[in-house]
Design an enzyme around this catalytic site. Structure first.
Site, PDB file in Angstrom:
ATOM      1  N   SER A 110       0.842  -1.198   0.000  1.00 53.62           N
ATOM      2  CA  SER A 110       0.000   0.000   0.000  1.00 53.62           C
ATOM      3  C   SER A 110       0.874   1.243   0.000  1.00 53.62           C
ATOM      4  O   SER A 110       2.104   1.172   0.021  1.00 53.62           O
ATOM      5  CB  SER A 110      -0.955  -0.002   1.203  1.00 53.62           C
ATOM      6  OG  SER A 110      -0.234   0.151   2.406  1.00 53.62           O
ATOM      7  N   SER A 112       1.169   4.060   2.093  1.00 54.45           N
ATOM      8  CA  SER A 112       1.335   4.962   3.236  1.00 54.45           C
ATOM      9  C   SER A 112       2.771   5.451   3.412  1.00 54.45           C
ATOM     10  O   SER A 112       3.010   6.398   4.155  1.00 54.45           O
ATOM     11  CB  SER A 112       0.860   4.297   4.530  1.00 54.45           C
ATOM     12  OG  SER A 112       1.792   3.339   4.978  1.00 54.45           O
ATOM     13  N   LYS A 167       6.621   1.886   9.013  1.00 51.04           N
ATOM     14  CA  LYS A 167       6.472   3.337   9.128  1.00 51.04           C
ATOM     15  C   LYS A 167       7.848   3.926   9.434  1.00 51.04           C
ATOM     16  O   LYS A 167       8.837   3.210   9.584  1.00 51.04           O
ATOM     17  CB  LYS A 167       5.503   3.720  10.259  1.00 51.04           C
ATOM     18  CG  LYS A 167       4.121   3.079  10.194  1.00 51.04           C
ATOM     19  CD  LYS A 167       3.275   3.619   9.074  1.00 51.04           C
ATOM     20  CE  LYS A 167       1.897   2.943   9.060  1.00 51.04           C
ATOM     21  NZ  LYS A 167       1.098   3.350   7.882  1.00 51.04           N
ATOM     22  N   SER A 271      -2.088   7.752   5.765  1.00 44.77           N
ATOM     23  CA  SER A 271      -1.399   6.767   6.605  1.00 44.77           C
ATOM     24  C   SER A 271      -2.081   6.660   7.959  1.00 44.77           C
ATOM     25  O   SER A 271      -2.263   7.653   8.661  1.00 44.77           O
ATOM     26  CB  SER A 271       0.070   7.187   6.803  1.00 44.77           C
ATOM     27  OG  SER A 271       0.702   6.362   7.755  1.00 44.77           O
TER      28      SER A 271
END
Length: 306
Positions: A110, A112, A167, A271
């Site tokens: 994805s 983010s 992240k 996100s």
């Protein structure tokens, strides 16, 4: 959008496969092979005795050596299930050790972490920079180092430990993080931002604002969407140490608890991260993302992660 990397626990599957094939391999080496050797010796002794008797009776037997060798080979031959287990065990064990203690591959599904990481990027995650951990249990047994602000880190999603997320580390234990009007302040020091050319989002065919976020020792690119607020209060969940954070429509402030980390995606307005589901405990850490080794849709993506 959540940054889920892998569903399920492949490490556990790999561990079980290694144990099963390893047990079979050991059983064969220390028990079954000796039993086959004993049966072969008994059969060969009987074969030799029969041949000697025929010779004593004046009967000539043909192909004595070939028949003896074939008999021995047939008895010593491993069963198929033992042969395959013995072949797979060293390969599975090597893969298990490499991905458990050195490097583990992941695929980005994805957006983010755009523009740093794109959908389809195949990345390598360093497993030892943040300490050596027991496979499957993920318990640290040797301290090596700790995550630093700006690191791109893979971790177990606190809400579902079967999922791996990725992240960027924004806050380490003890940090005071403020995010106001889409700008970060760390421990009272505003982070500098440098405007860059707008970023073309190929997935949605739209341009987003792009900045160089100059986090100390780790400058990196981020994206912002003008139409999206800095935080969606309706998406904020209840999480451990929630009392360490304060929220308003355009701002939030969090003090990172000891043993935890504050994570955000580089695609800030697309996100779901520590702003919404909370801090990442040290025991959830998987490793540091260090290299894009392949993207089949874009070979130019190969290289280090910053």
């Amino acid at each position: 959008m959540n940054m889920q990397l892998i569903l399920g626990n492949f490490a556990l599957i790999l561990f079980v496969a290694m144990v099963i094939t390893g047990v079979i391999w050991c059983l064969d080496v220390f028990v079954l092979a000796k039993q086959r050797r004993a049966r072969a010796n008994a059969a060969l002794a009987e074969y030799d005795a029969r041949y000697a008797k025929l010779s004593a009776d004046g009967i000539k037997a043909d192909n004595n050596h070939g028949g003896r060798a074939a008999l021995e080979a047939s008895i010593l031959r491993q069963p198929t299930w033992v042969e395959y287990s013995g072949s797979f065990f060293p390969v599975i064990a090597l893969v298990f050790v490499l991905r458990s203690f050195l490097f583990e591959p992941f695929k980005i599904p994805s957006s983010s972490m755009v523009p740093t990481l794109l959908v389809g990027d195949l990345i390598l995650v360093n497993k030892f920079d943040y300490g050596i951990r027991l496979p499957v249990l993920n318990k640290k047994i040797v301290q090596v180092g700790n995550p630093q602000r700006g690191d791109v880190m893979v971790f177990k999603y606190p809400k579902d430990m079967s999922q791996d997320y990725i992240k960027r580390v924004i806050g380490v234990p003890g940090d005071k993080i403020t995010y106001e009007n889409k700008r970060l302040t760390v421990n009272g020091q505003p982070v500098a931002y440098e405007p860059l050319d707008d970023y073309l989002d190929d997935e949605h065919l739209a341009y987003n604002k792009q900045f160089l976020e100059k986090l100390p020792n780790a400058p990196h690119r981020i994206l912002n969407m003008d139409a999206v607020r800095p935080i969606n209060l309706g998406a904020v969940e209840d999480f451990p140490h929630h009392e360490s954070c304060t929220y308003s429509y355009d701002k939030f402030t969090c003090i990172v608890p000891e043993g935890n980390y504050f994570m955000m995606g580089d695609n800030r307005d697309n996100s779901a991260d520590s702003r919404y589901w909370g801090f990442v405990p040290d025991q959830n850490i998987v490793g540091k993302a260090v290299f894009v080794w392949m993207n089949f849709g874009n070979l130019k993506r190969i290289g280090g992660i910053h």
